[in-house]
Scaffold this active site. Structure first.
Site, PDB file in Angstrom:
ATOM      1  N   LEU A  73      -1.652   8.912  -1.993  1.00 28.77           N
ATOM      2  CA  LEU A  73      -0.843   8.424  -3.100  1.00 28.77           C
ATOM      3  C   LEU A  73      -0.518   6.937  -2.957  1.00 28.77           C
ATOM      4  CD1 LEU A  73       0.708   9.660  -5.547  1.00 28.77           C
ATOM      5  CD2 LEU A  73       2.698   9.747  -4.058  1.00 28.77           C
ATOM      6  N   LYS A  74      -0.164   6.579  -1.728  1.00 32.31           N
ATOM      7  CA  LYS A  74       0.339   5.231  -1.476  1.00 32.31           C
ATOM      8  C   LYS A  74      -0.734   4.164  -1.704  1.00 32.31           C
ATOM      9  CE  LYS A  74       2.924   2.757   2.094  1.00 32.31           C
ATOM     10  NZ  LYS A  74       1.977   1.803   2.676  1.00 32.31           N
ATOM     11  N   GLY A  75      -1.977   4.511  -1.358  1.00 29.73           N
ATOM     12  CA  GLY A  75      -3.039   3.539  -1.525  1.00 29.73           C
ATOM     13  C   GLY A  75      -2.919   2.398  -0.553  1.00 29.73           C
TER      14      GLY A  75
END
Lengths: 278, 557
Positions: A129-131
């Site tokens: 999600l964070k990338g």
């Protein structure tokens, strides 16, 4: 100052000075002869105006050098050709809209790091999600269903999971290994993927890693290879567009679209060599 | 004196929980043996040979069915020796060649078996004690190296090349030399034989390779007036055997951590916890220091979030170690500098974490590992990260500092990478020598608050692990975000339930705490004066200040 893209040379503190910095070891004891040997060696490498700025003894039989010199060679930048995955780079909203219209279901992406290394920073940067650096990972995109198998996945497990989950794309992150073992491992994986009957026929086979490039990936039997500095949004765009192409045939107009942008991505290794283990 | 003013009751609460977790694991360990433990037992009797291209110990152990093995190799050896007068080695050779068959051995009484095996067991254990003594004397003779000890890795694949690189590192200031093992040696269920010159990403751990490196480091150490510590890996499927080989060849440190094997090498939990216990008994007696692998958790999980897992695992490792008679001074618990450099005040948080570990384990030689997760191809920035790592090591007084390499993310370190790294570490350690003594942290500042929250989170996590049991907790992915199945992983087929009359006199001798063979008088005094009770020692735990002078620490009110 006039830059000639047909004759590019390294830039030190002014155009075309050809300055390069180089550090190396010679297996000889430090001393005036060693310093001279280093200088002559750099001249043999084609450097001029060689300045050996540092020499230090590294134990009985080795010396360490730092040197500068001017490289005479030039490169025609206009002739540089680098194969890379071709796809348009849409904004997040546009990409989601396109995917929604043309695919109408979630795209199943299975990813993992194969081999024996435990570093997952690369695969996590793309999938989680964070990338990375503000560019959200694939989990952020509602169009993807992401299954991150994380570190030390065997080729067999990866292929089995891909078949069971009816994956649309697999993303293999490959570690830096000695003696090019990672290439052998990828070859073995490509073979397994060819032989496994349970996979979706349009499966996208993608590899990434600090020593990976598109040409190598193609040669090994994969669809695309992403090197260091790849952003999750680039991988997301590639997957969506390639999926559409494979499902709807090759007539989509984006094929003739522009490339990834003018400047090559900044080199940044996403992976680490594990200094422990064994 | 304590700089973090940690809640001592909470620390002791953590130890109580960790003690319970460890004892539950031990209950299962005590009921099992493994093929590797039995092979290690043979190695303790001096069986080092190779036979028809495979280790003799494998040939002998594999010649017994699992059911027969449940009695222990010593039982069978005893029966054989009672009727064939010979040494264990020649007996093993005859068994491997099929000249002696287990099923044709005449019965022997328990007394007979004891009579022929107990002297062998005593001699083996004595040999371990001698190794401890030798190391202790060598360390004392050369004087104390300044701390942190500089730990360097060599990994050429060729033991002779490793020696050259190690010598160069020592001449440039290295204190400890670790030979990285060939990729995936941990998954081999045998130990290769002889000197080796080819490996992938490292050099095979063999007894001959150990001998070659030990000899070379003794020679160069004498020349330099320093004692050089030699490091290898007692991990993977041959954990107990490597412990024996390392003890016999006088190695100093062994990477030894089941949790690492389970999480990162997918080795079966039951196998490796059982193996670990025996290996640690051997290690404890031979005066080796273990290095644990908690630093690895931070390669798969983010340090800021996951550091409590590191502390939790260290506390459990400590308790498992105590159950195997390891002294605190033999527990090189691991952690790492792995925080994302993009985090503001990451330096303060790294200090807080490193100081927390140091204060919770004041007598243990803590091992601090360098950044890997955020190392890139930018070697110049990498050098800066390593510098910060070295500074934190100095300011928190770590015992063992594994020096980072600027080319961490690129390839095995070049000779010059090691040189650069040593040079800058030496500068930092020297420049910041007294920094730790000058610093105190703001009572409600970021460092102390971070330390408090790490301890609190570790306490919570320990509660969770205690409730579930360690094996279950691992299968829930509570460590390193890796999920492992208690029945899965490699090596389960090598676990054997012990027969009610399982016999291993070496194990019994090593388990006895009052057995002091081979230890020096000083060591004996040291041990005698310490609380040697099993499990956690809540309350009056004796603590020694870490070379800062000043009074022993007191639990805070």
């Amino acid at each position: 100052m006039k830059k000639d893209l047909h004759k590019v040379r390294p830039y030190g503190d002014h155009l075309d000075d050809g300055k390069v910095q180089i550090s190396f070891t010679l297996p000889v004891p430090a001393g005036p002869e060693a310093r001279e040997a280093a200088r002559v060696y750099l001249e043999k490498m084609g450097l001029t105006g060689v300045d050996v700025v540092w020499m230090e003894s590294m134990g009985e039989a080795f010396s360490f050098f730092v040197a500068y010199g001017c490289a005479a060679a030039t490169i025609d930048f206009t002739k540089i050709r680098l194969p890379k995955p071709e796809f348009p780079l849409l904004s997040l909203e546009d990409l989601l809209k396109t995917a929604h219209e043309k695919i109408r279901r979630k795209i199943v992406v299975v990813g993992g790091t194969t081999g024996s290394d435990a570093h997952t920073v690369g695969i996590d940067a793309i999938l989680s999600l964070k990338g990375i650096k503000g560019d959200k990972g694939l989990e952020y995109y509602p169009v993807f269903r992401v299954i991150n198998l994380r570190a030390q996945v065997s080729n067999e497990d990866l292929v089995r999971e891909a078949a069971e989950l009816k994956a649309d794309a697999i993303l293999v992150s490959q570690m830096v290994t000695q003696q090019d073992q990672h290439l052998e491992n990828l070859k073995a994986l490509a073979k397994l993927l060819r032989e496994e009957k349970g996979l979706t026929p349009h499966l996208l086979k993608i590899v990434g890693g600090p020593r990976m490039d598109h040409a190598t990936a193609r040669r090994l039997g994969f669809d695309a290879g992403f090197g260091p500095g790849t952003k999750p949004s680039e991988v997301a765009n590639y997957i969506v567009h390639e999926m559409i192409r494979r499902i709807h045939g090759k007539s989509e107009s984006w094929l003739e679209g522009k490339g990834q942008g003018e400047t090559p991505p900044k080199r940044r290794s996403l992976f680490g060599w594990l200094g422990g283990g064994g | 004196m304590s700089k973090l003013n940690l809640d001592r009751d909470k620390v002791e609460g953590c130890r109580v929980l960790a003690g319970k977790i460890a004892r539950r694991v031990q209950d299962s360990v005590d009921r099992h043996t493994t093929v590797s433990i039995e092979r290690a037992t043979l190695r303790l009797l001096g069986v080092e040979e190779s036979c028809k291209g495979r280790p003799l110990v494998n040939a002998v152990i594999d010649s017994l069915s699992r059911e027969d093995l449940s009695r222990g190799i010593f039982y069978w050896l005893g029966r054989a020796l009672a009727h064939h007068r010979s040494s264990p080695v020649s007996l093993c050779l005859r068994i491997a060649e099929g000249r002696i068959r287990w099923d044709r051995l005449p019965e022997a009484s328990e007394d007979q078996i004891r009579r022929v095996t107990e002297p062998l067991a005593r001699a083996a254990v004595q040999r371990l004690g001698q190794s401890a003594l030798r190391k202790e004397q060598a360390r004392e003779a050369s004087g104390r190296s300044s701390r942190p000890l500089k730990y360097l890795i060599v990994a050429t694949g060729n033991i002779y090349e490793d020696v050259e690189q190690a010598k160069s590192a020592v001449l440039n200031g290295a204190d400890c030399i670790a030979v990285i093992r060939s990729t995936a040696q941990s998954l081999l269920d045998y130990v290769p034989f002889g000197a080796t010159t080819e490996g992938f990403g490292g050099t095979y751990a063999t007894q001959e390779n150990f001998r070659i490196m030990r000899k070379a480091m003794d020679e160069i150490g004498r020349k330099e007036g320093r004692y050089i510590r030699v490091v290898n890996y007692s991990s993977g499927l041959c954990m107990p055997e490597i412990a024996v080989m390392a003890a016999f060849e006088n190695l100093d440190y062994l990477l030894n951590d089941s949790m690492y094997g389970i999480l990162f090498r997918d080795i079966n939990m039951k196998r490796t916890f059982t193996d670990q216990y025996f290996s640690r008994l051997v290690i404890a007696r031979s005066g080796i220091v273990i290095n644990t692998g908690e630093d690895n958790y931070l390669t798969t999980a983010e340090s800021f979030r996951a550091f409590p897992q590191v502390l939790t695992s260290q506390l459990i490792n400590e308790q498992l170690g105590l159950l195997a008679n390891l002294r605190e001074e033999q527990m090189g618990l691991g952690h790492a500098f792995e925080m994302d450099p993009a985090i503001e005040d990451s330096l303060l948080y790294e200090i807080a974490q490193a100081e927390t570990v140091r204060e919770i384990f004041p007598n243990s030689p803590i091992k601090y590992m360098p950044p890997t997760r955020h190392m890139t191809g930018d070697i110049f920035f990498g050098q800066v990260l390593d510098t910060m790592f070295n500074l934190v090591g100095a300011v928190t007084q770590q015992e063992i500092q594994l020096l980072g390499m600027p080319t961490e993310a690129i390839h095995n370190p070049l000779l010059q990478d090691r040189f650069m790294s040593l040079k800058s570490a030496q500068y930092i350690f020297k420049a910041a020598r007294g920094l730790a003594d000058e610093i105190s942290w703001s009572p409600n500042g970021k460092v102390i608050r971070r330390a408090r929250s790490v301890l609190e989170d570790a306490h919570q996590l320990l509660k969770k692990v205690e409730k579930a049991g360690l094996l279950q907790a691992i299968s829930m992915g509570l460590f390193a975000e890796m999920v492992r199945d208690p029945e899965g992983g490699r090596g389960l087929e090598g676990v054997v339930q012990r027969h009610p009359h399982y016999y291993n006199p070496i194990l019994s001798l090593l388990e006895k705490k009052d057995e002091e063979e081979g230890l020096s008088q000083e060591d004996r005094n040291e041990r005698g004066s310490r609380d040697r009770g099993r499990g956690p020692r809540p309350g009056g735990r004796r603590r020694r200040p870490r070379g800062r002078g000043g009074p022993p620490r007191r639990p805070s009110p």
